[in-house]
Design a protein around this motif. Structure first.
Motif, PDB file in Angstrom:
ATOM      1  N   GLU A 273       0.832  -1.213   0.000  1.00  0.00           N
ATOM      2  CA  GLU A 273       0.000   0.000   0.000  1.00  0.00           C
ATOM      3  C   GLU A 273       0.865   1.261   0.000  1.00  0.00           C
ATOM      4  OE1 GLU A 273      -0.418  -2.585   2.241  1.00  0.00           O
ATOM      5  OE2 GLU A 273      -2.073  -3.460   1.095  1.00  0.00           O
ATOM      6  N   ALA A 274       1.942   1.254   0.767  1.00  0.00           N
ATOM      7  CA  ALA A 274       2.849   2.413   0.792  1.00  0.00           C
ATOM      8  C   ALA A 274       3.484   2.617  -0.578  1.00  0.00           C
ATOM      9  CB  ALA A 274       3.922   2.226   1.858  1.00  0.00           C
ATOM     10  N   ALA A 275       3.829   1.530  -1.250  1.00  0.00           N
ATOM     11  CA  ALA A 275       4.405   1.629  -2.599  1.00  0.00           C
ATOM     12  C   ALA A 275       3.370   2.178  -3.577  1.00  0.00           C
ATOM     13  CB  ALA A 275       4.899   0.259  -3.056  1.00  0.00           C
ATOM     14  N   GLN A 276       2.138   1.734  -3.440  1.00  0.00           N
ATOM     15  CA  GLN A 276       1.085   2.234  -4.324  1.00  0.00           C
ATOM     16  C   GLN A 276       0.840   3.727  -4.095  1.00  0.00           C
ATOM     17  OE1 GLN A 276      -1.846  -0.703  -3.182  1.00  0.00           O
ATOM     18  NE2 GLN A 276      -1.473  -1.911  -5.028  1.00  0.00           N
ATOM     19  N   GLN A 277       0.874   4.163  -2.849  1.00  0.00           N
ATOM     20  CA  GLN A 277       0.719   5.588  -2.548  1.00  0.00           C
ATOM     21  C   GLN A 277       1.900   6.379  -3.098  1.00  0.00           C
ATOM     22  OE1 GLN A 277       0.274   5.750   1.704  1.00  0.00           O
ATOM     23  NE2 GLN A 277      -1.783   4.864   1.651  1.00  0.00           N
ATOM     24  N   PHE A 278       3.111   5.851  -2.941  1.00  0.00           N
ATOM     25  CA  PHE A 278       4.310   6.482  -3.477  1.00  0.00           C
ATOM     26  C   PHE A 278       4.152   6.679  -4.986  1.00  0.00           C
ATOM     27  CE2 PHE A 278       8.446   6.129  -5.538  1.00  0.00           C
ATOM     28  CZ  PHE A 278       9.198   7.059  -4.855  1.00  0.00           C
ATOM     29  N   GLY A 279       3.758   5.626  -5.679  1.00  0.00           N
ATOM     30  CA  GLY A 279       3.568   5.698  -7.124  1.00  0.00           C
ATOM     31  C   GLY A 279       2.470   6.659  -7.525  1.00  0.00           C
ATOM     32  N   HIS A 280       1.363   6.639  -6.809  1.00  0.00           N
ATOM     33  CA  HIS A 280       0.243   7.522  -7.125  1.00  0.00           C
ATOM     34  C   HIS A 280       0.640   8.992  -7.001  1.00  0.00           C
ATOM     35  CE1 HIS A 280      -3.896   8.818  -7.552  1.00  0.00           C
ATOM     36  NE2 HIS A 280      -3.741   9.552  -6.464  1.00  0.00           N
ATOM     37  N   ARG A 281       1.347   9.332  -5.928  1.00  0.00           N
ATOM     38  CA  ARG A 281       1.762  10.726  -5.713  1.00  0.00           C
ATOM     39  C   ARG A 281       2.712  11.206  -6.805  1.00  0.00           C
ATOM     40  NH1 ARG A 281       2.179   8.941  -0.331  1.00  0.00           N
ATOM     41  NH2 ARG A 281       4.447   8.823  -0.481  1.00  0.00           N
ATOM     42  N   ARG A 282       3.420  10.293  -7.428  1.00  0.00           N
ATOM     43  CA  ARG A 282       4.425  10.666  -8.442  1.00  0.00           C
ATOM     44  C   ARG A 282       4.027  10.263  -9.857  1.00  0.00           C
ATOM     45  NH1 ARG A 282       5.692   9.470  -3.749  1.00  0.00           N
ATOM     46  NH2 ARG A 282       7.216  10.624  -2.556  1.00  0.00           N
ATOM     47  N   SER A 283       2.817   9.755 -10.004  1.00  0.00           N
ATOM     48  CA  SER A 283       2.314   9.279 -11.305  1.00  0.00           C
ATOM     49  C   SER A 283       3.235   8.205 -11.901  1.00  0.00           C
ATOM     50  CB  SER A 283       2.145  10.445 -12.281  1.00  0.00           C
ATOM     51  OG  SER A 283       1.217  11.375 -11.787  1.00  0.00           O
ATOM     52  N   ILE A 284       3.656   7.278 -11.055  1.00  0.00           N
ATOM     53  CA  ILE A 284       4.507   6.159 -11.458  1.00  0.00           C
ATOM     54  C   ILE A 284       3.667   4.887 -11.370  1.00  0.00           C
ATOM     55  CG2 ILE A 284       6.507   4.757 -10.798  1.00  0.00           C
ATOM     56  CD1 ILE A 284       7.747   7.280  -9.600  1.00  0.00           C
ATOM     57  N   PRO A 285       3.620   4.091 -12.432  1.00  0.00           N
ATOM     58  CA  PRO A 285       2.893   2.824 -12.334  1.00  0.00           C
ATOM     59  C   PRO A 285       3.581   1.882 -11.353  1.00  0.00           C
ATOM     60  CG  PRO A 285       3.953   3.029 -14.490  1.00  0.00           C
ATOM     61  CD  PRO A 285       4.194   4.307 -13.758  1.00  0.00           C
ATOM     62  N   VAL A 286       2.775   1.123 -10.618  1.00  0.00           N
ATOM     63  CA  VAL A 286       3.296   0.207  -9.602  1.00  0.00           C
ATOM     64  C   VAL A 286       2.823  -1.204  -9.932  1.00  0.00           C
ATOM     65  CG1 VAL A 286       3.283  -0.382  -7.141  1.00  0.00           C
ATOM     66  CG2 VAL A 286       3.251   2.024  -7.849  1.00  0.00           C
ATOM     67  N   TYR A 287       3.772  -2.143  -9.960  1.00  0.00           N
ATOM     68  CA  TYR A 287       3.472  -3.531 -10.263  1.00  0.00           C
ATOM     69  C   TYR A 287       3.979  -4.418  -9.135  1.00  0.00           C
ATOM     70  CZ  TYR A 287       3.355  -1.412 -14.911  1.00  0.00           C
ATOM     71  OH  TYR A 287       3.096  -0.593 -15.968  1.00  0.00           O
ATOM     72  N   GLU A 288       3.372  -5.579  -8.984  1.00  0.00           N
ATOM     73  CA  GLU A 288       3.852  -6.569  -8.027  1.00  0.00           C
ATOM     74  C   GLU A 288       4.751  -7.551  -8.772  1.00  0.00           C
ATOM     75  OE1 GLU A 288       0.920  -8.242  -5.217  1.00  0.00           O
ATOM     76  OE2 GLU A 288      -0.495  -6.831  -6.148  1.00  0.00           O
ATOM     77  N   VAL A 289       5.993  -7.664  -8.343  1.00  0.00           N
ATOM     78  CA  VAL A 289       6.959  -8.544  -9.000  1.00  0.00           C
ATOM     79  C   VAL A 289       6.450  -9.984  -9.041  1.00  0.00           C
ATOM     80  CG1 VAL A 289       9.262  -9.560  -8.798  1.00  0.00           C
ATOM     81  CG2 VAL A 289       8.958  -7.120  -8.521  1.00  0.00           C
ATOM     82  N   ALA A 290       5.799 -10.423  -7.975  1.00  0.00           N
ATOM     83  CA  ALA A 290       5.314 -11.799  -7.918  1.00  0.00           C
ATOM     84  C   ALA A 290       4.290 -12.079  -9.021  1.00  0.00           C
ATOM     85  CB  ALA A 290       4.696 -12.085  -6.549  1.00  0.00           C
TER      86      ALA A 290
END
Length: 114
Positions: free
Chosen positions: A77-94
Motif C-alpha cells: 500500500e505504501a508503494a502504491q501511494q508512493f507511485g500515485h503521488r508521483r504518477s509512477i505505475p506500480v506492479y507486483e513482482v510476484a
C-alpha cells in the motif's frame, strides 16, 4: 579487563541501535532516495517485492533504460501511494516479474558498458 558474557553477542545491537537479527523498517532516508532517484530519471516504473524472512517489503524503481534502484518501503500500500503521488505505475513482482530492460541493464553494467 573486560568481562564478556557467553551470550553477549546475541544481545548486541545492529547499526542504528536495532537489535541484531531483526528486520530494518523503511526509513525517511529510503523514501528520500526513491524520490530523488525517480525525479532525476524518465520512464520510471515501480516493482514491489514482498516481505521475506530476510528483508521487509522493498520497491525497485526502474527507468526507461533499465537502470534501477532498490529500497525498503513500508508495504504494498505504501508503494502504491508512493507511485500515485508521483504518477509512477506500480506492479507486483510476484505477478508480473521484472522487465527485460532491467536484466539487460544489469548485464551491460557487468560488462562495463554503463
Amino acid at each position: 579487563m573486560v568481562a564478556v558474557g557467553l551470550f553477549d553477542s546475541l544481545r548486541r545491537r545492529a547499526k542504528g541501535g536495532q537489535k541484531a537479527g531483526t528486520l530494518r523498517k523503511a526509513s525517511s532516508e529510503d523514501t528520500h532516495h526513491l524520490d530523488e532517484w525517480a525525479a532525476s530519471r524518465r520512464g520510471v516504473e515501480a516493482f514491489v517485492e514482498p516481505k521475506t524472512n530476510v528483508t521487509e517489503t522493498t520497491v525497485v524503481l526502474i527507468a526507461h533504460d533499465g537502470e534501477w534502484t532498490r529500497r525498503r518501503i513500508g508495504s504494498l500500500e505504501a508503494a502504491q501511494q508512493f507511485g500515485h503521488r508521483r504518477s509512477i505505475p506500480v506492479y507486483e513482482v510476484a505477478r508480473v516479474g521484472y522487465p527485460k530492460r532491467m536484466r539487460e541493464y544489469t548485464e551491460r553494467k557487468k560488462r562495463g558498458q554503463v
